[in-house]
Every structure is written in structure tokens, then in C-alpha cells.
Scaffold this motif. Structure first.
Motif, PDB file in Angstrom:
ATOM      1  N   SER A 286      30.455  27.182  98.937  1.00  0.00           N
ATOM      2  CA  SER A 286      29.244  28.001  98.861  1.00  0.00           C
ATOM      3  C   SER A 286      29.016  28.758 100.160  1.00  0.00           C
ATOM      4  O   SER A 286      28.666  29.942 100.151  1.00  0.00           O
ATOM      5  CB  SER A 286      28.041  27.105  98.546  1.00  0.00           C
ATOM      6  OG  SER A 286      26.854  27.865  98.455  1.00  0.00           O
ATOM      7  N   VAL A 287      29.233  28.085 101.286  1.00  0.00           N
ATOM      8  CA  VAL A 287      29.081  28.727 102.598  1.00  0.00           C
ATOM      9  C   VAL A 287      30.075  29.877 102.737  1.00  0.00           C
ATOM     10  O   VAL A 287      29.771  30.919 103.322  1.00  0.00           O
ATOM     11  CB  VAL A 287      29.282  27.695 103.722  1.00  0.00           C
ATOM     12  CG1 VAL A 287      29.335  28.380 105.089  1.00  0.00           C
ATOM     13  CG2 VAL A 287      28.151  26.669 103.703  1.00  0.00           C
ATOM     14  N   ARG A 288      31.263  29.711 102.158  1.00  0.00           N
ATOM     15  CA  ARG A 288      32.301  30.749 102.233  1.00  0.00           C
ATOM     16  C   ARG A 288      32.094  31.837 101.174  1.00  0.00           C
ATOM     17  O   ARG A 288      32.922  32.717 101.001  1.00  0.00           O
ATOM     18  CB  ARG A 288      33.673  30.103 102.053  1.00  0.00           C
ATOM     19  CG  ARG A 288      34.046  29.171 103.205  1.00  0.00           C
ATOM     20  CD  ARG A 288      35.308  28.387 102.899  1.00  0.00           C
ATOM     21  NE  ARG A 288      36.469  29.256 102.801  1.00  0.00           N
ATOM     22  CZ  ARG A 288      37.645  28.858 102.312  1.00  0.00           C
ATOM     23  NH1 ARG A 288      37.776  27.619 101.853  1.00  0.00           N
ATOM     24  NH2 ARG A 288      38.657  29.688 102.253  1.00  0.00           N
ATOM     25  N   ASN A 289      30.987  31.753 100.459  1.00  0.00           N
ATOM     26  CA  ASN A 289      30.571  32.788  99.496  1.00  0.00           C
ATOM     27  C   ASN A 289      31.490  32.870  98.285  1.00  0.00           C
ATOM     28  O   ASN A 289      31.697  33.946  97.716  1.00  0.00           O
ATOM     29  CB  ASN A 289      30.498  34.160 100.172  1.00  0.00           C
ATOM     30  CG  ASN A 289      29.590  35.120  99.422  1.00  0.00           C
ATOM     31  OD1 ASN A 289      28.612  34.699  98.781  1.00  0.00           O
ATOM     32  ND2 ASN A 289      29.871  36.408  99.480  1.00  0.00           N
ATOM     33  N   PHE A 290      32.025  31.718  97.858  1.00  0.00           N
ATOM     34  CA  PHE A 290      32.748  31.696  96.598  1.00  0.00           C
ATOM     35  C   PHE A 290      31.759  31.942  95.466  1.00  0.00           C
ATOM     36  O   PHE A 290      30.586  31.596  95.578  1.00  0.00           O
ATOM     37  CB  PHE A 290      33.434  30.347  96.391  1.00  0.00           C
ATOM     38  CG  PHE A 290      34.657  30.132  97.238  1.00  0.00           C
ATOM     39  CD1 PHE A 290      34.908  30.893  98.366  1.00  0.00           C
ATOM     40  CD2 PHE A 290      35.564  29.132  96.915  1.00  0.00           C
ATOM     41  CE1 PHE A 290      36.029  30.683  99.146  1.00  0.00           C
ATOM     42  CE2 PHE A 290      36.693  28.912  97.692  1.00  0.00           C
ATOM     43  CZ  PHE A 290      36.928  29.689  98.810  1.00  0.00           C
ATOM     44  N   SER A 291      32.211  32.528  94.385  1.00  0.00           N
ATOM     45  CA  SER A 291      31.322  32.803  93.263  1.00  0.00           C
ATOM     46  C   SER A 291      30.898  31.496  92.605  1.00  0.00           C
ATOM     47  O   SER A 291      31.642  30.503  92.625  1.00  0.00           O
ATOM     48  CB  SER A 291      32.027  33.693  92.232  1.00  0.00           C
ATOM     49  OG  SER A 291      33.021  32.959  91.548  1.00  0.00           O
ATOM     50  N   PRO A 292      29.695  31.458  91.994  1.00  0.00           N
ATOM     51  CA  PRO A 292      29.248  30.238  91.290  1.00  0.00           C
ATOM     52  C   PRO A 292      30.234  29.780  90.232  1.00  0.00           C
ATOM     53  O   PRO A 292      30.424  28.580  90.029  1.00  0.00           O
ATOM     54  CB  PRO A 292      27.908  30.667  90.671  1.00  0.00           C
ATOM     55  CG  PRO A 292      27.416  31.771  91.554  1.00  0.00           C
ATOM     56  CD  PRO A 292      28.653  32.496  91.997  1.00  0.00           C
TER      57      PRO A 292
ATOM     58  N   ARG B 164      35.020  43.594  85.483  1.00  0.00           N
ATOM     59  CA  ARG B 164      35.423  42.267  85.032  1.00  0.00           C
ATOM     60  C   ARG B 164      34.371  41.684  84.089  1.00  0.00           C
ATOM     61  O   ARG B 164      33.214  42.113  84.076  1.00  0.00           O
ATOM     62  CB  ARG B 164      35.620  41.333  86.220  1.00  0.00           C
ATOM     63  CG  ARG B 164      36.703  41.794  87.195  1.00  0.00           C
ATOM     64  CD  ARG B 164      36.763  40.856  88.393  1.00  0.00           C
ATOM     65  NE  ARG B 164      37.835  41.229  89.322  1.00  0.00           N
ATOM     66  CZ  ARG B 164      37.689  42.102  90.315  1.00  0.00           C
ATOM     67  NH1 ARG B 164      36.517  42.703  90.505  1.00  0.00           N
ATOM     68  NH2 ARG B 164      38.701  42.379  91.120  1.00  0.00           N
ATOM     69  N   ARG B 165      34.791  40.674  83.350  1.00  0.00           N
ATOM     70  CA  ARG B 165      33.900  40.068  82.357  1.00  0.00           C
ATOM     71  C   ARG B 165      32.617  39.540  83.003  1.00  0.00           C
ATOM     72  O   ARG B 165      31.519  39.799  82.512  1.00  0.00           O
ATOM     73  CB  ARG B 165      34.638  38.932  81.633  1.00  0.00           C
ATOM     74  CG  ARG B 165      33.781  38.253  80.604  1.00  0.00           C
ATOM     75  CD  ARG B 165      34.507  37.234  79.718  1.00  0.00           C
ATOM     76  NE  ARG B 165      35.780  36.732  80.187  1.00  0.00           N
ATOM     77  CZ  ARG B 165      36.392  35.682  79.643  1.00  0.00           C
ATOM     78  NH1 ARG B 165      35.836  35.043  78.623  1.00  0.00           N
ATOM     79  NH2 ARG B 165      37.565  35.271  80.098  1.00  0.00           N
ATOM     80  N   GLN B 166      32.743  38.790  84.108  1.00  0.00           N
ATOM     81  CA  GLN B 166      31.550  38.216  84.727  1.00  0.00           C
ATOM     82  C   GLN B 166      30.649  39.299  85.306  1.00  0.00           C
ATOM     83  O   GLN B 166      29.420  39.162  85.317  1.00  0.00           O
ATOM     84  CB  GLN B 166      31.940  37.211  85.814  1.00  0.00           C
ATOM     85  CG  GLN B 166      30.785  36.323  86.283  1.00  0.00           C
ATOM     86  CD  GLN B 166      30.205  35.474  85.168  1.00  0.00           C
ATOM     87  OE1 GLN B 166      30.945  34.864  84.396  1.00  0.00           O
ATOM     88  NE2 GLN B 166      28.878  35.435  85.058  1.00  0.00           N
TER      89      GLN B 166
END
Length: 314
Positions: A29-35, A156-158
Motif C-alpha cells: 500500500s505504501v508503494r502505491n500498488f493498486s487495491p 483497461r477493464r479496471q
């Protein structure tokens, strides 16, 4: 967080696996990965850790590969996703000093090369007439608007799922996507024929007093989800004869094929590579790209010039 002193003092087996997993997800989360990526990592790693301890050797990875590939019969892409999650997790464990070395990358290189090649197999490309037929086959204007927006923007889909009404600027023919780790340019354009379908969709919503803030909805009136986008796309494509559920990748038409269509037909229309990269939201990493600043006005002008006309029935 843990450090080498802690891992040496207590030993890896004394560190609760649930704590390690939760702290890894916090790091993501800190590295800003998508949910969605974080949720996927969580699910895959929980399953792996239910069968193995954190301390692993190559035999553990071999057994797990055999289990998910031969016994669970997971697809090559799902197998790849599991090992991508493992690689990221054990990279973090090495960073924190909990383990000495992450052995997953070497294992992937040796045993998953075949899967990587399968995943990069050429996707199906449909022609303009087939795309027109696909969009026109959607009887409900909600799905018709989704199809044409996919085809005209290549998102993209998301990215499509996350769009809200407030993100759409219909009069100016553009939309602003939500922040996404893989996208550099969040502004996407659409042309007049896409706008006409969107206008019909917004009118339908108003007539039926739909107040949901999401731009694209499922048949029950809530924000459309990933499964519905996939099912609606493949069902319509299958009815037209260019989606084979049991076929190879190039015999299937999935939501990502809209992005493939968008990219390829812009290129075949003569659109410059740098413009296509910006429209797709790709990061341009070559040194010369740092000095190649493309304005939004230039981008929109090129988009309108090169985007194919489909002559959709409204």
C-alpha cells in the motif's frame, strides 16, 4: 521493521506468518500498488502459506507448482499470478532481513518460462466490421456504451469500472481516469460517434432515474464489476463467432482485446508511436522521450485524426 538482528535473534519460524503477510500488504500500500493487486497478493499468499511455512526451498516451490498446475488445473496466467505474488513477498522478506535470499525469481526463470511464453501469445485482433458488429449487437444501451468506450479509448477493464459520472466531460469529448500505477496519462479522448452513444446512455439513466455515481452499470443498477464486464464481452463476441471459450488466446475475445484493437488500428491508420503511447498511458522511457513534450491539444488533434470511424447504429 524487522531487520537482520530480529530475524537472527528469534528465527524465522518465530515470526507469525499472518503478521508478516499483513506487514507485506501494508508495504504494498505504501508503494502505491493498486487495491486489486493487493487483494490478489493477499489471496494467493494466504493459500500458499496455508500449505507451506515462510521458510521455503526449491522443492516446496516445485510441489506448489505441481499442485496448482496439475491438480487444481489453474490457467497459465493464474499460475503466473501466484508466483508473481510469491516473488514480491519474498523480495520484501529479503529486504527486511527476515530471509537471506529470495529464491523465487530463479525458480520462475527455470520452471515458468513456458507459461510466460503462453501469456505473451498474440491476442485476437478483430477488424473494423467485426467491432462494429460487436457494438451493434448490444441491445441495451448500457452495454453498447461500454463497448464503444472501450474501443475508442483503449482503457483497461479496471479503469473503466472505476469511472464516475463526474469524470466524464461529454461536451469536450474526454474523460479523466482515476490514478493507476500502470498509467502515466489519465486523460482519454473519444470522438463524436462515441459521444452520441454516451448521450443516449445518459438519457436512458435520466429517464429511469438512475442516481448511481458510477458511469457504467450492471443490469441491477450498481457499478459494473469485473466479472460482468468479462461475461458480457465474451458472450456477445461468442454469439458473433469470434470468441472460443476453450480456444487458445488468439481465439478468444476478452475485455483486453479492446485495448489491442485500439492500439493496432491507430497504428495502421498512421498514428505516430509516441502519440499512441500517450493515448494508452504508457510510460515512455527512452532518453529522447524526456524532451518530447506532447500537449493535450496535440494529443486530441492526433486522436481525432487517426481514430477509426465505425459507423455505429444509435
Amino acid at each position: 521493521m524487522y531487520g537482520k538482528n530480529l530475524s537472527l535473534e528469534y528465527g524465522i519460524r518465530d515470526l507469525p506468518e499472518t503478521t508478516l503477510l499483513n506487514d507485506f500488504l501494508l508495504d504494498c500500500s505504501v508503494r502505491n500498488f493498486s487495491p486489486r493487486t493487493i487483494q490478489s497478493y493477499k489471496s494467493n499468499l494466504k493459500y500458499f502459506l496455508s500449505r507451506h511455512s515462510v521458510q521455503i526451498n526449491p522443492d516446496d516451490l516445485k510441489n506448489f507448482l505441481i499442485h496448482i498446475r496439475d491438480k487444481k488445473h489453474y490457467s497459465p496466467s493464474t499460475v503466473g499470478n501466484y508466483f508473481a505474488a510469491l516473488s514480491s513477498f519474498y523480495d520484501w522478506l529479503e529486504w527486511e532481513g527476515v530471509i537471506e535470499k529470495n529464491i523465487v525469481p530463479q525458480f520462475r526463470k527455470r520452471y515458468l518460462r513456458y507459461y510466460k511464453e503462453q501469456r505473451h501469445e498474440e491476442r485476437q485482433l478483430i477488424n473494423l466490421e467485426q467491432m462494429r458488429a460487436l457494438i451493434d449487437s448490444a441491445e441495451w444501451v448500457g452495454f453498447k456504451s461500454m463497448f464503444i468506450f472501450f474501443a475508442k479509448t483503449g482503457i483497461r477493464r479496471q479503469e473503466l469500472i472505476d469511472l464516475d459520472l463526474k469524470d466524464l466531460y461529454l461536451e469536450n469529448r474526454y474523460a479523466i481516469l482515476k490514478p493507476h500505477a500502470k498509467r502515466s496519462n489519465r486523460v482519454v479522448f473519444f470522438d463524436n460517434e462515441c459521444a452520441q452513444v454516451l448521450e443516449a446512455w445518459l438519457s436512458w439513466r435520466q429517464e429511469n432515474k438512475i442516481r448511481n455515481k458510477a458511469l457504467f452499470l450492471g443490469t441491477h443498477g450498481s457499478r459494473i464489476n469485473r466479472d460482468t464486464v468479462y461475461d458480457v464481452t465474451t458472450e456477445h463476441a461468442q454469439s458473433l463467432g469470434f470468441h472460443n471459450p476453450a480456444g487458445r488466446l488468439n481465439e478468444k475475445f476478452t475485455p483486453h482485446c479492446f485495448r489491442h484493437f485500439f492500439t493496432t488500428w491507430l497504428r495502421r491508420s498512421g498514428c505516430p508511436r509516441s502519440i499512441i503511447q500517450e493515448l494508452r498511458g504508457d510510460a515512455r522511457k527512452e532518453a529522447i522521450d524526456i524532451y518530447d513534450h506532447i500537449t493535450q491539444a496535440e494529443l486530441k488533434e492526433s486522436y481525432i485524426k487517426y481514430i477509426p470511424l465505425l459507423n455505429i447504429k444509435i
